[in-house]
Write an enzyme that holds these catalytic residues in place. Structure first.
Site, short mmCIF file in Angstrom:
data_model
loop_
_atom_site.label_atom_id
_atom_site.label_comp_id
_atom_site.label_asym_id
_atom_site.label_seq_id
_atom_site.Cartn_x
_atom_site.Cartn_y
_atom_site.Cartn_z
N CYS A 127 36.97 99.84 7.42
CA CYS A 127 37.86 99.52 8.56
C CYS A 127 39.47 99.98 8.29
O CYS A 127 40.34 99.94 9.59
CB CYS A 127 37.96 98.63 9.26
SG CYS A 127 36.03 97.82 9.51
N HIS A 252 43.81 95.96 12.33
CA HIS A 252 42.25 95.78 12.53
C HIS A 252 41.72 95.00 13.57
O HIS A 252 41.60 93.78 12.76
CB HIS A 252 41.47 95.96 10.98
CG HIS A 252 40.28 95.93 11.16
ND1 HIS A 252 39.54 97.02 12.22
CD2 HIS A 252 38.93 95.35 10.35
CE1 HIS A 252 38.30 96.87 12.14
NE2 HIS A 252 38.14 96.36 11.26
N ASN A 282 34.61 96.01 17.39
CA ASN A 282 35.32 96.06 16.32
C ASN A 282 34.63 97.91 15.86
O ASN A 282 33.85 98.26 15.60
CB ASN A 282 34.57 95.61 15.22
CG ASN A 282 34.64 95.60 13.65
OD1 ASN A 282 35.35 96.77 13.17
ND2 ASN A 282 34.74 95.26 12.42
N1 ACO Z 1 24.74 84.12 19.04
C1 ACO Z 1 24.66 82.68 19.09
N2 ACO Z 1 24.84 82.18 18.17
C2 ACO Z 1 24.89 82.26 16.86
C3 ACO Z 1 25.32 84.28 16.78
C4 ACO Z 1 25.49 84.49 17.68
N3 ACO Z 1 25.07 85.93 18.06
N4 ACO Z 1 25.03 84.35 15.23
C5 ACO Z 1 24.82 83.05 14.73
N5 ACO Z 1 24.76 82.27 15.70
C6 ACO Z 1 24.77 80.40 14.54
C7 ACO Z 1 23.99 80.71 14.03
O1 ACO Z 1 22.89 80.56 14.02
C8 ACO Z 1 24.41 79.20 13.57
O2 ACO Z 1 23.88 77.77 14.19
P1 ACO Z 1 23.61 76.94 13.25
O3 ACO Z 1 25.05 76.22 12.91
O4 ACO Z 1 22.62 75.62 14.35
O5 ACO Z 1 22.81 77.59 11.94
C9 ACO Z 1 26.30 78.59 13.91
O6 ACO Z 1 26.38 80.42 15.52
C10 ACO Z 1 26.68 79.88 12.70
O7 ACO Z 1 26.58 80.63 12.73
P2 ACO Z 1 27.87 81.44 11.44
O8 ACO Z 1 26.62 82.26 10.52
O9 ACO Z 1 28.34 80.24 10.64
O10 ACO Z 1 28.46 81.76 12.47
P3 ACO Z 1 30.28 82.06 12.64
O11 ACO Z 1 31.18 81.06 13.42
O12 ACO Z 1 30.53 82.41 10.93
O13 ACO Z 1 30.25 83.78 13.16
C11 ACO Z 1 30.61 85.88 12.98
C12 ACO Z 1 29.65 84.83 12.80
C13 ACO Z 1 30.96 86.09 14.65
C14 ACO Z 1 29.85 87.40 12.37
C15 ACO Z 1 31.68 85.55 11.89
O14 ACO Z 1 31.02 85.31 10.51
C16 ACO Z 1 32.56 86.83 11.88
O15 ACO Z 1 32.94 87.34 12.52
N6 ACO Z 1 32.31 87.18 10.61
C17 ACO Z 1 33.60 88.91 10.36
C18 ACO Z 1 32.75 89.72 10.18
C19 ACO Z 1 33.78 91.15 10.72
O16 ACO Z 1 34.48 90.88 11.10
N7 ACO Z 1 33.12 91.82 10.02
C20 ACO Z 1 33.88 93.04 10.31
C21 ACO Z 1 34.51 93.72 9.20
S1 ACO Z 1 35.14 94.38 8.20
C22 ACO Z 1 34.88 96.04 9.15
O17 ACO Z 1 34.92 96.14 10.29
C23 ACO Z 1 34.38 96.96 8.09
#
Ligand code: ACO
Length: 326
Positions: A127, A252, A282
């Site tokens: 990215c 980004h 993204n």
């Molecule tokens: N829908 C509903 N619930 C979900 C989902 C979903 N899609 N995904 C996870 N959950 C649940 C999990 O099961 C968990 O439930 P629990 O608490 O009962 O166990 C809860 O939501 C929290 O899960 P986390 O994985 O901790 O969720 P988080 O708040 O971290 O969000 C996410 C996940 C959105 C992927 C986040 O971590 C994120 O955005 N990270 C950065 C990702 C990113 O930007 N990547 C690309 C960057 S670099 C590039 O662009 C190549």
């Protein structure tokens, strides 16, 4: 970390860089028509529109098209916007994480579609790629070139599992391109830049050959906030500018919460930030030029506007650049 080469490879104080400047004299974008909305994902994934919006800021993303096709479309628009002859382009730089083929690069195919036989190569810095490309373009201008085409293009749907709750909610396709010209007046300028990587975090976001993206979302989140903070601070320092001197920030577009968390640490405001994430998802290397086009469409960029581009991505890589608009 790579530092700015004003007085040799180890200088870290570079800004200004050369007697002339740089001008982004044309910008263009391309998005495939097909929309994949959050509500579509709920048909096969245990998630909700509300959860995705709240945790990421994304409502929908685009799928379909090819990296070379989207790149070519964005490039044609940028050329039209700049109103320059196609054959005046001396180099094509294409930043992508999702090339048409593992080999060859996608840039030569884009050059061919444009009717060019100039130098053409891909940048794979995830990215951060488009900002890497912009800095490389500046270097080529310093070497005597006059006009470089810098594209960020992705067809991430080819390496995204839309059944995976961690990644399927995030990624989409798109492309953005800019004509980067030497500005003899020096009015427009790359005031400073910063590029870096930390290969210790290769494992938190990657795709093996023939497979889809795998991600440790929480760790990517943590690292992204840290490197955005470090890189923006480095570029500000090298340009001799403060947060208040920046008129517009184009980060980004990965996750609105990453941007908000980094901005809290940096003292940046969301009002000065251009976001298109809600309707693009993204788009990796395409996300910054997509947001650039949006900012231009809204009239947020004028001559003299200081724009901070700030990218991070798999690798981990990061890159920032401050451009004073020509
Ligand atoms: N829908 C509903 N619930 C979900 C989902 C979903 N899609 N995904 C996870 N959950 C649940 C999990 O099961 C968990 O439930 P629990 O608490 O009962 O166990 C809860 O939501 C929290 O899960 P986390 O994985 O901790 O969720 P988080 O708040 O971290 O969000 C996410 C996940 C959105 C992927 C986040 O971590 C994120 O955005 N990270 C950065 C990702 C990113 O930007 N990547 C690309 C960057 S670099 C590039 O662009 C190549």
């Amino acid at each position: 970390m790579i530092s700015n080469p004003t007085s040799g490879p180890s200088s870290s104080e570079g800004h200004g860089i050369g007697p002339w400047g740089l001008s982004l004299s044309g910008v263009g974008i391309a998005l495939p028509e097909k929309i994949l909305a959050n509500s579509d994902l709920t048909a096969w994934m245990d998630t909700s529109d509300e959860w995705i919006r709240e945790r990421t800021g994304i409502a929908e993303r685009r799928i379909g098209g090819s990296t070379s096709g989207l790149a070519t479309e964005a490039a044609r628009q940028a050329i039209e916007d700049a109103d320059v002859p196609v054959d005046s382009i001396e180099q094509v730089i294409l930043a992508t994480t999702s090339p048409d083929h593992i080999c060859p690069g996608t840039a030569p195919a884009v050059a061919r579609e444009l009717g060019l036989q100039c130098g053409a190569f891909d940048v794979q810095a995830a990215c951060s790629g488009w900002v890497y490309g912009l800095v490389v373009a500046n270097g080529l201008l310093l070497q005597g070139m006059n006009r470089v085409l810098v594209i960020g293009a992705e067809s991430l749907d080819r390496i995204t599992d839309y059944h995976d709750r961690g990644t399927g909610i995030l990624f989409g396709n798109g492309a953005g391109a800019a004509i980067v010209d030497r500005d003899e007046t020096g009015a427009g300028r790359l005031l400073s830049w910063d590029m870096g990587s930390n290969g210790n975090y290769v494992h938190i976001l990657y795709a093996e050959h023939g497979d889809v993206l795998k991600m440790d979302g929480r760790e990517v989140f943590r690292q992204a906030v840290t490197v955005m903070q470090t890189s923006a601070t480095n570029s500000l320092k090298r340009a001799g500018l403060t947060v208040d001197d920046i008129d517009l920030i184009i980060p980004h577009q990965a996750n609105i919460r990453i941007v908000e968390a980094a901005w809290k640490k940096l003292g940046f405001s969301m009002e000065k930030t251009e976001m298109v994430l809600e309707h693009t998802g993204n788009t990796s290397a395409a996300s910054i030029p997509l947001a650039l086009q949006s900012a231009l469409d809204k009239g947020r960029i004028q001559p003299g506007t200081n724009v901070l581009f700030l990218g991070f991505g798999a690798g981990m890589t990061w890159a920032s650049a401050i451009v004073r608009w020509a």
